[in-house]
Design an enzyme around this catalytic site. Structure first.
Site, PDB file in Angstrom:
ATOM      1  CD1 TRP A 409      28.921  23.727   2.005  1.00  0.00           C
ATOM      2  CD2 TRP A 409      28.256  25.805   2.472  1.00  0.00           C
ATOM      3  NE1 TRP A 409      29.188  23.961   3.326  1.00  0.00           N
ATOM      4  CE2 TRP A 409      28.789  25.231   3.644  1.00  0.00           C
ATOM      5  CE3 TRP A 409      27.776  27.115   2.531  1.00  0.00           C
ATOM      6  CZ2 TRP A 409      28.852  25.920   4.855  1.00  0.00           C
ATOM      7  CZ3 TRP A 409      27.848  27.801   3.727  1.00  0.00           C
ATOM      8  CH2 TRP A 409      28.378  27.202   4.861  1.00  0.00           C
ATOM      9  CG  HIS A 410      24.132  28.510   1.506  1.00  0.00           C
ATOM     10  ND1 HIS A 410      25.315  28.991   0.990  1.00  0.00           N
ATOM     11  CD2 HIS A 410      23.981  29.119   2.715  1.00  0.00           C
ATOM     12  CE1 HIS A 410      25.850  29.863   1.844  1.00  0.00           C
ATOM     13  NE2 HIS A 410      25.074  29.952   2.891  1.00  0.00           N
ATOM     14  N   GLY A 411      22.283  24.669  -0.376  1.00  0.00           N
ATOM     15  CA  GLY A 411      21.116  23.832  -0.660  1.00  0.00           C
ATOM     16  C   GLY A 411      20.578  24.105  -2.047  1.00  0.00           C
TER      17      GLY A 411
END
Length: 613
Positions: A409-411
């Site tokens: 989700w963060h990358g």
């Protein structure tokens, strides 16, 4: 998770004094992290063109956060009976932010694709795979933007993945809520019943939910049921029987309580946190820990610098989340009812972070529960519990899947995965210590601490903070070489400690601890039983022996077959006293009183007692 903004920015052509560039240098790293700019663009003193670009973005971003306060005040003043006007106002303000303030036409397209896709999937796909299809679609769409931002690595480009990250939480939760609404009520947990959507909302309500402007760029995230209760004002219904004196104060017949004071406090503290971040990040930053100067310090000093690097980074998040939460409170959406103990209105529904809880955490659970709360709620309710088979408890696999989802989700920066995977192992180790070591510092019943508990608490605090400053360093550094370099400079102490702990609890050491705890508990129970028996014996020895009562007898009835009263001594004293009073009364009347005969005394006593002697 902070906002990133998606557009190509034209440098502002202006003459900027060199001394001013130096004074605002730290703010540029803050601007870059807020707006998603390249991680390398602030590594050295920037040139005037990049300074103008980043300063313009920083000013606009903070301006949008602060502008949300007066706009939230206007939103609250729209009549409660006209929710469609509230939706239209929210959509208009968000479009102004995206297009008018940041020229984010591409960002509007991104939000439209994700929102429409999720709504269509929830509407037309049925069955248990519907929410997972929504999850894959939304995460996949966001991943494309993450990858584009990472590989573009251009100082003059920013993107909207920060706002998209907030949107993914809201829309994946929306798909699960729609799915839960199609199941039987008896098959749902309490949380699912509360959040389930029995029918799809209108497109206007859905658009207002998606584009809620106080939380558009940086959160906090919330479920659609909260938005619906807010816009219909059912959230503010006062429970029956509530004292009118303790009911929330409102104005002009509005149901939404007054929230100016708590919102202002959040704004003030948010600005203070941002100011502190600008000061501390000048002393503790990524350049310090990856530079040669870092190795001039001793081992403990290097750990301290890592701790302060993490603290200065957290202050940035504290500030932004306080500002956005305050705007949500001003709209009324932060309302959480009335505290039954104090009678005060609570405004913590959308609280995203508890700085005190984090900085004083003694274990991983307290640390993670107080950080990015709404994201943690999303991960727990829509990943951790959803991958766990019904009727079973979540285990290590659920934890690992949750941390992997959080990293995705963060990358795709390697630092995210180093941090989250290590955190998953840390959490498992911490659970084992709490279950099998901590009870030794409590009384055997687990209700009270022993005199050694304070030492356990101090050690737990130091270990937790030291472990997390190591674990979160890659989250700040992002790149794999920099992360491994810094870890190696502190000798991978958390990795080694976690590995050793995992090995111990996988060895016969864990059964030995359990055996010792069971023996300790058994011995405590035996001691307690012996003390109880001794107390009972002591009480029996102190009490005079009693004769059993007949079935007809009561506490007030005479004993010994009725031969004597229950207290014959007292009865005799009363009889004598009565005779003395009678003699004295006769003397006062002038009647001669003679000494009664023995027969007269006996008759008087028998008359008093009501028994023949």
């Amino acid at each position: 998770m902070l906002p990133y903004i998606n557009t190509r920015t034209t440098p502002v052509q202006s003459e900027i004094p060199r001394i001013w560039l130096t004074s605002v240098y730290v703010a540029f790293e803050y601007a870059g992290s807020l707006t998603g700019a390249s991680v390398d663009e602030c590594k050295s003193l920037p040139n005037p063109e990049n300074v103008a670009v980043l300063t313009d973005l920083l000013v606009k971003l903070i301006f949008s956060f602060l502008l949300s306060y007066p706009l939230a005040g206007l939103l609250k003043r729209i009549p409660d009976a006209k929710p469609y006007q509230k939706n239209l106002f929210i959509i208009t303000v968000s479009l102004f932010y995206l297009v008018g303030l940041f020229d984010l036409w591409g960002g509007v397209r991104t939000i439209f694709i994700s929102s429409l896709g999720a709504y269509v999937i929830a509407s037309y796909v049925d069955g248990p795979f519907m929410p997972w299809m929504g999850f894959v679609f939304l995460m996949g769409h966001m991943s494309i933007n993450h990858i584009y931002r990472q590989f573009a690595n251009a100082p003059d480009k920013v993107d909207i993945t920060g706002a998209q990250m907030v949107l993914v939480m809201k829309l994946t939760g929306f798909c699960w809520n729609v799915y839960d609404g199609r199941l039987r009520q008896e098959d749902l947990a309490d949380f699912q019943k509360e959040r389930a959507l029995l029918k799809l909302p209108s497109l206007l309500d859905f658009a207002g939910y998606v584009l809620f402007f106080p939380s558009l760029f940086a959160g906090p995230s919330f479920d659609f049921v909260d938005y619906r209760r807010w816009i219909e004002t059912t959230m503010f219904d006062v429970p029956p029987g509530t004292d009118p004196k303790t009911a929330p104060r409102t104005r002009k017949q509005r149901k939404i309580p007054r929230s100016g004071t708590p919102a202002t406090m959040k704004a003030v503290f948010g600005l203070i946190w941002i100011f502190l971040f600008l000061k501390f990040s000048a002393w503790y930053n990524a350049n310090l820990v990856i530079g040669n100067e870092y190795m001039d310090y001793g081992f403990l000093r290097r750990i301290w610098i890592l701790e302060m690097l993490g603290f200065s980074t957290r202050m940035k998040y504290y500030g932004v989340w306080y500002l956005t939460e305050g705007a949500c409170i001003l709209t009324g959406l932060g309302y959480k009812g009335i505290d039954p103990k104090s009678g005060r209105v609570q405004w913590s529904r959308l609280e995203n972070v508890n700085p005190w809880g984090i900085e004083t955490a003694q274990n991983t659970r307290a640390y993670l529960e107080n950080w990015n709360k709404n994201t943690n709620n999303w991960l727990r309710n829509y990943m951790y519990l959803r991958v766990t088979p019904k009727g079973k408890k979540p285990g290590f696999r659920a934890s690992l899947a949750t941390f992997a989802t959080s990293a995705l989700w963060h990358g795709f920066y390697p630092g995210y995965y180093l941090s989250f995977v290590l955190a998953a192992f840390l959490q498992t180790v911490a659970k084992n210590f709490r279950r099998h070591v901590r009870p030794f510092f409590l009384t055997p019943d687990g209700q009270r601490p022993t005199k050694y508990k304070i030492y356990y608490d101090i050690l737990s605090y130091l270990v937790t903070q030291a472990a997390f400053c190591f674990t979160t360093a890659p989250f700040v550094l992002l790149s794999l070489p920099s992360s491994l370099l810094v870890w190696s400079r502190v000798y991978f102490y958390t990795v080694l400690g976690t590995a050793a702990s995992m090995a111990f609890f996988a060895s016969p050491g864990k059964p030995w601890l359990i055996k010792q705890l069971n023996a300790r508990s058994k011995a405590a129970k035996m001691d307690q039983q012996q003390r109880q028996q001794a107390q009972q014996q002591q009480q029996q020895q102190q009490q005079p022996p009693r004769q059993p009562l007949s079935r007809e007898s009561t506490a007030e009835e005479p004993i010994l077959g009725g031969a004597l009263p229950s207290d014959p001594g007292q009865e005799l004293e009363d009889a004598v006293q009565e005779m003395k009073e009678e003699v004295e009364a006769r003397r006062r009347k002038g009647v001669s009183v003679g000494m009664p005969t023995g027969q007269d005394m006996k008759a008087a006593v028998e008359n008093k007692l009501g028994k023949k002697l």
